[in-house]
Motif scaffolding. Sequence first.
Motif, short mmCIF file in Angstrom:
data_model
loop_
_atom_site.label_atom_id
_atom_site.label_comp_id
_atom_site.label_asym_id
_atom_site.label_seq_id
_atom_site.Cartn_x
_atom_site.Cartn_y
_atom_site.Cartn_z
N THR A 1 -6.27 6.96 -4.65
CA THR A 1 -6.52 8.87 -4.79
C THR A 1 -6.48 9.27 -3.76
O THR A 1 -6.51 10.75 -3.87
N LEU A 2 -6.11 8.89 -2.72
CA LEU A 2 -5.75 9.90 -1.10
C LEU A 2 -4.41 10.22 -2.22
O LEU A 2 -4.08 11.59 -1.36
N ALA A 3 -3.54 9.63 -2.15
CA ALA A 3 -2.41 10.18 -3.20
C ALA A 3 -2.33 11.71 -3.88
O ALA A 3 -1.82 12.96 -4.03
N PHE A 4 -3.57 11.27 -4.72
CA PHE A 4 -3.84 11.52 -6.21
C PHE A 4 -4.43 13.57 -5.46
O PHE A 4 -4.44 14.95 -5.65
N PHE B 1 -8.46 3.75 -3.28
CA PHE B 1 -8.34 3.89 -2.37
C PHE B 1 -6.82 4.97 -1.72
O PHE B 1 -6.91 5.98 -1.63
N MET B 2 -5.79 4.07 -1.97
CA MET B 2 -4.24 5.11 -1.68
C MET B 2 -4.38 5.64 -3.21
O MET B 2 -3.97 6.91 -2.91
N MET C 1 1.04 -1.25 0.23
CA MET C 1 0.18 0.28 -0.23
C MET C 1 0.56 1.25 0.08
O MET C 1 0.44 2.18 -1.17
N GLY C 2 1.77 1.06 0.69
CA GLY C 2 2.41 2.69 0.68
C GLY C 2 3.50 2.49 -0.52
O GLY C 2 3.75 3.30 -1.01
N ALA C 3 3.61 1.80 -1.21
CA ALA C 3 4.58 1.78 -2.28
C ALA C 3 3.62 2.37 -3.63
O ALA C 3 3.40 2.77 -4.39
N ILE C 4 2.11 1.69 -3.48
CA ILE C 4 0.83 2.65 -4.64
C ILE C 4 1.08 3.77 -4.19
O ILE C 4 1.31 4.76 -4.59
#
Length: 222
Positions: free
Chosen positions: A98-101, A95-96, A4-7
């Motif tokens: 979109t959160l990064a976005f 989720f990850m 998840m952290g890598a994504i």
Amino acid sequence: MSAMGAIFTRELRLAFAGGGGPAGPAAFNLAALALAPLAIGPDADTLQAAGPGVIAFAALLATLQPAERIFSEDASDGTLELYALSPVGLALSVFMKTLAFILAVFWTTPLLAFIGGLAYGMDVSSAFVLALGLAFAAPGLAFIAAFAGALAAGLKRAGLLIALIAAPLQVPLLVFAAGAGRAAMDGTGLEGPNLMMALAGSLAALALAPFGAAAALKARLE
């Protein structure tokens, strides 16, 4: 680093490198704020009264502007297939991503709302409440836009379709965010409930939109 952290790290880097980070949505937001007085007139009282609604609408436009590119490249280069096959699963990947976005692109939204509130004649405390309302609403706006982007992923000229799907779902969040600023400006004492409703709407979008987007993307892959 976890999957998840890598994504998250990959998508955060791509949001800045490929899309220019917050530059595009911020410019779109500023343009809407600058052009609105041409339509509603230069009267100070009119601008102050219209300020919360205009600023919320500008935030909506800024949210929709980059939504098309959230999944479009992933749909064309095979990244979606890799996410679907990863142990994280498609919903958590969405989720990850979109959160990064959000963190890369939409962090300017509350800041521009505060500056816009002052420019439209709101006092500092009211402009701050409006900015806080949009900060609470921004994650929900982005996740709804991501859901619409997933439905339109891979389609040509998907921007209009995304707007038609996302805008009606985003309106309640904008109503509460703008309502918080207006309540603070009018002294009605209702800014707290409006802020809580904007936050509740965002939390609901965070809980539901990744699963809806994952289902839409999975249907596209089948």
